[in-house]
Design a protein around this motif. Structure first.
Motif, PDB file in Angstrom:
ATOM      1  N   GLU A 199      37.733  46.222  35.848  1.00  0.00           N
ATOM      2  CA  GLU A 199      38.476  45.112  36.444  1.00  0.00           C
ATOM      3  C   GLU A 199      38.027  43.760  35.887  1.00  0.00           C
ATOM      4  O   GLU A 199      38.816  42.816  35.808  1.00  0.00           O
ATOM      5  N   ASP A 200      36.760  43.673  35.480  1.00  0.00           N
ATOM      6  CA  ASP A 200      36.237  42.387  35.017  1.00  0.00           C
ATOM      7  C   ASP A 200      36.836  41.960  33.682  1.00  0.00           C
ATOM      8  O   ASP A 200      36.745  40.781  33.327  1.00  0.00           O
ATOM      9  N   ARG A 201      37.453  42.872  32.952  1.00  0.00           N
ATOM     10  CA  ARG A 201      38.139  42.456  31.722  1.00  0.00           C
ATOM     11  C   ARG A 201      39.273  41.480  32.069  1.00  0.00           C
ATOM     12  O   ARG A 201      39.580  40.582  31.284  1.00  0.00           O
ATOM     13  N   ALA A 202      39.874  41.676  33.232  1.00  0.00           N
ATOM     14  CA  ALA A 202      40.923  40.757  33.690  1.00  0.00           C
ATOM     15  C   ALA A 202      40.321  39.558  34.411  1.00  0.00           C
ATOM     16  O   ALA A 202      40.677  38.407  34.143  1.00  0.00           O
ATOM     17  N   TYR A 203      39.381  39.798  35.327  1.00  0.00           N
ATOM     18  CA  TYR A 203      38.834  38.716  36.140  1.00  0.00           C
ATOM     19  C   TYR A 203      38.133  37.664  35.272  1.00  0.00           C
ATOM     20  O   TYR A 203      38.147  36.471  35.593  1.00  0.00           O
ATOM     21  N   SER A 204      37.506  38.095  34.177  1.00  0.00           N
ATOM     22  CA  SER A 204      36.774  37.157  33.327  1.00  0.00           C
ATOM     23  C   SER A 204      37.700  36.247  32.529  1.00  0.00           C
ATOM     24  O   SER A 204      37.231  35.298  31.895  1.00  0.00           O
ATOM     25  N   LEU A 205      39.015  36.518  32.553  1.00  0.00           N
ATOM     26  CA  LEU A 205      39.982  35.717  31.798  1.00  0.00           C
ATOM     27  C   LEU A 205      40.777  34.748  32.666  1.00  0.00           C
ATOM     28  O   LEU A 205      41.564  33.955  32.140  1.00  0.00           O
ATOM     29  N   MET A 206      40.590  34.798  33.982  1.00  0.00           N
ATOM     30  CA  MET A 206      41.426  33.991  34.863  1.00  0.00           C
ATOM     31  C   MET A 206      41.313  32.501  34.553  1.00  0.00           C
ATOM     32  O   MET A 206      42.318  31.790  34.463  1.00  0.00           O
ATOM     33  N   GLY A 207      40.093  31.998  34.384  1.00  0.00           N
ATOM     34  CA  GLY A 207      39.911  30.574  34.128  1.00  0.00           C
ATOM     35  C   GLY A 207      40.513  30.133  32.815  1.00  0.00           C
ATOM     36  O   GLY A 207      41.036  29.022  32.694  1.00  0.00           O
ATOM     37  N   LEU A 208      40.459  31.000  31.814  1.00  0.00           N
ATOM     38  CA  LEU A 208      41.004  30.668  30.499  1.00  0.00           C
ATOM     39  C   LEU A 208      42.512  30.439  30.563  1.00  0.00           C
ATOM     40  O   LEU A 208      43.070  29.683  29.773  1.00  0.00           O
ATOM     41  N   PHE A 209      43.182  31.083  31.546  1.00  0.00           N
ATOM     42  CA  PHE A 209      44.632  30.935  31.710  1.00  0.00           C
ATOM     43  C   PHE A 209      44.994  30.098  32.937  1.00  0.00           C
ATOM     44  O   PHE A 209      46.174  30.019  33.297  1.00  0.00           O
ATOM     45  N   SER A 210      43.990  29.503  33.573  1.00  0.00           N
ATOM     46  CA  SER A 210      44.219  28.635  34.738  1.00  0.00           C
ATOM     47  C   SER A 210      44.992  29.340  35.841  1.00  0.00           C
ATOM     48  O   SER A 210      45.910  28.784  36.446  1.00  0.00           O
ATOM     49  N   VAL A 211      44.635  30.579  36.108  1.00  0.00           N
ATOM     50  CA  VAL A 211      45.255  31.320  37.207  1.00  0.00           C
ATOM     51  C   VAL A 211      44.163  31.743  38.187  1.00  0.00           C
ATOM     52  O   VAL A 211      42.981  31.814  37.832  1.00  0.00           O
ATOM     53  N   HIS A 212      44.569  32.029  39.403  1.00  0.00           N
ATOM     54  CA  HIS A 212      43.641  32.477  40.439  1.00  0.00           C
ATOM     55  C   HIS A 212      44.229  33.686  41.140  1.00  0.00           C
ATOM     56  O   HIS A 212      45.435  33.745  41.394  1.00  0.00           O
ATOM     57  N   MET A 213      43.388  34.652  41.423  1.00  0.00           N
ATOM     58  CA  MET A 213      43.818  35.820  42.191  1.00  0.00           C
ATOM     59  C   MET A 213      42.589  36.476  42.791  1.00  0.00           C
ATOM     60  O   MET A 213      41.480  36.381  42.241  1.00  0.00           O
ATOM     61  N   PRO A 214      42.724  37.113  43.939  1.00  0.00           N
ATOM     62  CA  PRO A 214      41.564  37.742  44.577  1.00  0.00           C
ATOM     63  C   PRO A 214      41.112  38.971  43.805  1.00  0.00           C
ATOM     64  O   PRO A 214      41.942  39.790  43.395  1.00  0.00           O
ATOM     65  N   PRO A 215      39.827  39.118  43.546  1.00  0.00           N
ATOM     66  CA  PRO A 215      39.342  40.334  42.890  1.00  0.00           C
ATOM     67  C   PRO A 215      39.397  41.514  43.855  1.00  0.00           C
ATOM     68  O   PRO A 215      39.047  41.379  45.035  1.00  0.00           O
ATOM     69  N   LEU A 216      39.833  42.657  43.341  1.00  0.00           N
ATOM     70  CA  LEU A 216      39.936  43.874  44.146  1.00  0.00           C
ATOM     71  C   LEU A 216      39.283  45.001  43.369  1.00  0.00           C
ATOM     72  O   LEU A 216      39.951  45.767  42.659  1.00  0.00           O
ATOM     73  N   TYR A 217      37.971  45.094  43.468  1.00  0.00           N
ATOM     74  CA  TYR A 217      37.276  46.134  42.712  1.00  0.00           C
ATOM     75  C   TYR A 217      37.705  47.511  43.212  1.00  0.00           C
ATOM     76  O   TYR A 217      37.756  47.767  44.412  1.00  0.00           O
ATOM     77  N   GLY A 218      38.037  48.362  42.251  1.00  0.00           N
ATOM     78  CA  GLY A 218      38.592  49.669  42.559  1.00  0.00           C
ATOM     79  C   GLY A 218      40.024  49.798  42.075  1.00  0.00           C
ATOM     80  O   GLY A 218      40.552  50.910  41.992  1.00  0.00           O
ATOM     81  N   GLU A 219      40.671  48.668  41.711  1.00  0.00           N
ATOM     82  CA  GLU A 219      42.057  48.727  41.263  1.00  0.00           C
ATOM     83  C   GLU A 219      42.193  49.110  39.794  1.00  0.00           C
ATOM     84  O   GLU A 219      43.286  49.377  39.298  1.00  0.00           O
ATOM     85  N   GLY A 220      41.086  49.139  39.050  1.00  0.00           N
ATOM     86  CA  GLY A 220      41.129  49.547  37.662  1.00  0.00           C
ATOM     87  C   GLY A 220      41.970  48.616  36.813  1.00  0.00           C
ATOM     88  O   GLY A 220      41.924  47.391  36.962  1.00  0.00           O
ATOM     89  N   MET A 221      42.775  49.194  35.899  1.00  0.00           N
ATOM     90  CA  MET A 221      43.560  48.392  34.971  1.00  0.00           C
ATOM     91  C   MET A 221      44.724  47.677  35.648  1.00  0.00           C
ATOM     92  O   MET A 221      45.387  46.849  35.020  1.00  0.00           O
TER      93      MET A 221
END
Length: 547
Positions: A199-221
């Motif tokens: 999941e962190d492959r997506a979460y680590s990119l949020m700031g680079l694209f100026s987006v926000h979303m709640p992390p939900l570990y366990g959701e996978g890809m």
């Protein structure tokens, strides 16, 4: 925001405008990292990760900073609310820091600059460049200083930008200012980086694209899909769709992981259809309006982005049960599938092009447990004695010239021993067509007319999670029928992973069967493909002992 007092190594909390100037640490997580609880309980000094924190604070003191931020100990990760806030704020925290110290624990101290520039240098090979979270830590801060394992300075981001660009693929221009980079370019920077949790492959990119979303570990890809939907809701940059998939199946417009943008680093925004209406995600897929350029059995759908050699376009086609009827349907909605590769067309659309409403279907299964990363090559051993005994030639390797897309074997090895005539190595997502042709027709070895000789093609396919499939196509003497190829390309994903045995009857009335079974060789998994020939045409499936 909690900050570490650089003199006392105690934590202090600040909010809003009260946040003071601070230094920030970028590092790679290793064993024995000091957590928030360790620091509060006084266990930190005896832990393996403590010297790294102490070194960061000592450097900050030398540079005149009263406070520093270290992700391992300044966040209480036992609090899901605090962790979510930190993940959504982290890029901003790095961006507003006065200086970012990059600590490279795997780079020896005392090396000169010439040694760092070698292709096999420790600096170039440092694992810091491969981690997902360190991308934002390189891009966000204005001032970045690199240090070796002994906290000896190597250089700054500005001074090292040419070397950093050659390591990361990020242009010097974007190292200075990332704002004008396209979505595809930003994704390409992350394409070869890894994270411990998928999941962190997506979460680590949020700031680079100026987006926000709640992390939900366990959701996978699914996290990466959510990230793309957030980008889609805030941006008109169509390079979001400009990726290439390495698996053979219909894909939809959203990628499965940043890895699929590995070849998109040169794609920039450029208008082709500036009046395109907004996109909309529906329950039938992503709705878009596009000019369609006919080609082969499908269409190019141009995007508002380009490479040097032309405008980027997606290849889309309609499923077999939907027939394109041309101009009369240009105002209607048409359902299409997208294949996961890109093309290039002329940058100026002819006036005769028809604008069409497309519903591009997303792949049906977005499973949180689905591992879309190829796990490595698969080995196939072929048993063809039955064919050779009845006058068939051995296969003609690499029989893919009639297929529009070059997905072929990476290697065809030498003959094996005994019955195992060939070993084929296929990467996940690849397929290969292997053609067999009869030399003789009966025991007298008399050749029938060319149009009566038996020939067929074995299609071996590897899918996601190491699924394997086999199919048989009955062909003409020298070529695979074009319609059979189209049918195969349309239906590959339908039988992929399901068919492990099949039999077909040829024009002569004789039949051929193919069966796959798995086995282990020297501890490594592999598959045996048994091809069985029946001159009586009565063989429906291979022998039961092959199951």
């Amino acid at each position: 925001m909690r900050l570490l007092d650089t003199s006392t190594l105690t934590l202090h909390e600040f909010f809003g405008d009260t946040i003071p100037n601070y230094a920030i640490l970028s590092h790679r997580w290793e064993g024995g990292e000091v957590t928030f609880q360790d620091l509060q309980a006084g266990r930190a000094p005896g832990m393996k990760g403590f010297p790294k924190i102490k070194g960061c604070c000592a450097q900050a003191v030398a540079d005149g900073f009263l406070y520093a931020w270290v992700d391992s100990c300044c966040i209480d990760k036992t609090s899901s609310a605090e962790l979510s806030e930190a993940i959504n704020s982290m890029f901003h925290w790095y961006e507003r820091s006065q200086v970012c110290y990059v600590y490279l624990s795997d780079v020896s101290t005392g090396l000169n600059w010439d040694s760092h520039q070698r292709q096999d240098s420790e600096l170039r090979l440092s694992k810091w460049w491969t981690r997902g979270w360190t991308l934002q830590e390189l891009i966000g801060p204005l001032v970045v200083i690199f240090y070796d394992r002994a906290w000896m300075e190597i250089g700054t981001k500005k001074w090292m930008e040419i070397l950093i660009s050659s390591i990361t693929g990020i242009s010097c221009q974007h190292l200075r200012d990332y704002a004008d980079a396209s979505v595809a370019q930003k994704m390409s920077w992350a394409s070869k980086r890894e994270t411990t949790r998928v999941e962190d492959r997506a979460y680590s990119l949020m700031g680079l694209f100026s987006v926000h979303m709640p992390p939900l570990y366990g959701e996978g890809m699914m996290a990466f899909r959510r990230l793309q939907l957030e980008i889609l809701a805030r941006s008109e940059d169509e390079s979001l769709f400009a990726w290439t998939e390495n698996l053979w199946r219909p894909s939809g417009l959203l990628a499965h992981s940043p890895s699929e943008f590995a070849g998109s680093g040169d794609i920039v925004r450029r208008d082709y259809d500036p009046n395109r209406p907004p996109f909309a995600m529906t329950n039938k897929g992503l709705r878009m309006e596009s000019f369609l350029v006919p080609t082969g059995y499908g269409f190019w759908a141009p995007l508002n982005c380009a490479r040097k050699h032309g405008q980027v376009a997606l290849f889309v086609w309609q499923p077999p049960d939907i027939v394109w009827t041309g101009e009369e349907h240009h105002a209607n909605e048409n359902t299409f599938n997208r294949e996961g590769y890109l093309g290039s067309i002329d940058r100026h659309p002819p006036k005769t092009f028809i604008r069409t409403v497309l519903l591009v279907r997303q792949e049906k299964a977005w499973s949180s447990s689905l591992n879309l990363t190829p796990s490595g090559p698969l080995n196939f051993s072929m048993r063809t004695n039955s064919l050779l005994q009845h006058g068939f030639t051995d296969f003609q390797e690499g029989f893919n010239e009639c297929c529009q897309y070059q997905l072929t074997t990476r290697d065809v090895a030498e003959y094996g021993e005994g019955q195992e005539k060939r070993r084929i190595v296929l990467d996940s997502g690849d397929f290969v067509c292997l053609k067999f042709r009869s030399r003789t027709y009966n025991s007298l070895s008399t050749l029938p007319p060319r149009d009566e000789r038996d020939s067929f093609v074995i299609v071996l396919s590897t899918g996601i999670r190491d699924t394997v499939s086999v199919d048989i196509l009955i062909t003409h003497e020298n070529q695979l029928l074009e319609e059979d190829v189209k049918k195969l390309l349309h239906n590959t994903w339908e039988w992929q992973g399901r068919l492990d045995r099949i039999s077909k009857t040829m024009k002569s009335g004789r039949s051929v069967s193919a069966a796959l079974r798995s086995k282990a060789r020297l501890g490594e998994p592999c598959y045996v493909l048994d091809i069985t020939f029946d001159p009586e045409g009565k063989l429906t499936w291979p022998d039961p002992d092959l199951s």
